[in-house]
Design an enzyme around this catalytic site. Sequence first.
Site, PDB file in Angstrom:
ATOM      1  N   LYS A 129      -0.877 -17.537  50.863  1.00  0.00           N
ATOM      2  CA  LYS A 129      -1.901 -17.560  50.645  1.00  0.00           C
ATOM      3  C   LYS A 129      -3.687 -17.369  51.115  1.00  0.00           C
ATOM      4  CE  LYS A 129      -0.459 -21.740  47.304  1.00  0.00           C
ATOM      5  NZ  LYS A 129       0.877 -21.171  47.957  1.00  0.00           N
ATOM      6  N   ARG A 173      -4.911 -23.384  37.913  1.00  0.00           N
ATOM      7  CA  ARG A 173      -5.527 -24.138  37.880  1.00  0.00           C
ATOM      8  C   ARG A 173      -6.843 -23.654  38.957  1.00  0.00           C
ATOM      9  NH1 ARG A 173      -1.233 -27.729  41.907  1.00  0.00           N
ATOM     10  NH2 ARG A 173      -0.832 -25.407  42.018  1.00  0.00           N
TER      11      ARG A 173
END
Length: 519
Positions: free
Chosen positions: A304, A436
């Site tokens: 990430k 999300r």
Amino acid sequence: MPFLIVNTTVTFVALLSFRLLVKRMYALVSNSKQESYNVLIVGVNDDSIALAEALSTSKNQNFNLAGFISFRKDHQRIKILGKPIIKYGSKFYDRIAPMKITGIIIAGAQLSITQKNELVDKALANNLKIFSVPEITQWTDKEDVTSKIKEIQIEDLLERDAIHLDDSEISNYLKNRIVLITGGAGSIGSEIVRQVSSYQPECILILDQAESPLYDLELELKEKFPDVHYEVILGDVRCRERILNVFKNHDISVVFHAAAYKHVPMIEKNPKEAVAVNIMGTVNLADLSTQFNIDRFVMVSTDKAVNPTNVMGASKRAAEMYVQALQQNDNVSTKFITTRFGNVLGSNGSVIPYFKKQIENGGPVTVTHQDIIRYFMTIPEACQLVLQAGTMGNGGEIFVFDMGKPVRIMDLAERMIKLSGFQPYQDIDIKIIGLRPGEKLYEELLSDNSTTLPTHHKKIMIAKDKPLDYNIVCIHMEDISNAADSENDSFIVSKIKQLVPEFISKNSVFELLDKKINL
């Protein structure tokens, strides 16, 4: 006197008989409540035959052996322990229908991942339960072998090859050394602790701010590794003075830095904490490692951090950039090594236990997007590669792990429902709830500007990310730290974006900052 002896004897026998009767009745009732399976064992090798013998002599009658499964024709006319061997092929399920088979047991590691997946998918389609049992070498005489038979887990079906480590190289930098592991009570940190324990370190310092998990880990280690010296340290990487005392009081050689906040939606709402732990906590540890001439500093990062779309990923990228820049200083002898990998199955907050809980509660299973994909590896696998990467390089490198094939989360959800004995969309529904804040459809292991170099380990590559000048990074770090003293989340994130220009927010309130930058 004779009457007293006879009376005592009769009373003793009566009481003993009553206790035995109660115990027997309890066992019968307990066994009657447990589901019984008519099973076939895959293969006719040593593991399979040993399992069959154990089942035939076990007091636990939950598994009734009906026969064996073979992938070879020449086994069909043979019987083992009086049980038939059935050839696995196109007509296999038709042939076993009269046998009323309800389960299949896979013993050991005799099947390739591809074979195992094919067998599991077809068995589930025919409403059979799938079980697995470890290799014979992992059995103990004290255990009833049926206690080793477990329903197969989704983690067992990852399409990945086994990892082979160079134990001698790992041992060279861990044996007889004092090793500090931050975040040591977490899912990744605790597994690093377990694996380091097998390399005969002088002492393992386990640092974490979570009191209860740290205590639980201490009890586990005392039982599993009684000969290894541990010191558990309740502390926080944010507190520089606390960490300084740890370095002062111990002659540390190696640091594994696994302490971090990692939940994307939570950190998107609390960027101040991401700065405090993920960025400044790393700065504290890295600076002290250079000050005390630590031999190696191995940082656990994430995919990430590549072209980040959320605060968590950007904070980890900022931490990567700092240790890379620090490595460039002439007076730094510490080797700073960064390891970057994707999602870890079974880690705290990961999708697998989340889906399991939803299935146990009757559903629905919630998926954020029907096309979302992720790379996965198991916790032991990830930690093995972290230890191996610690042997490599001259410092400053970012090591990228081969994560195998990406997994479509929708497929994962459907398969987990089937493994639990239910039908997707019929017994357990799957609902799409939307991405999300900060979430990507897919993760990357390399930035757009990165290339990779191979290493001598086929599952580990080096990402060639050019480090920034140390003084420039320090200016940014000071700005980020000062911004974190405020309660203005947008101001904090804007400062992170200045250090990490590829940080483009997605599905987040911070997207407005990118528009201002573009203007």
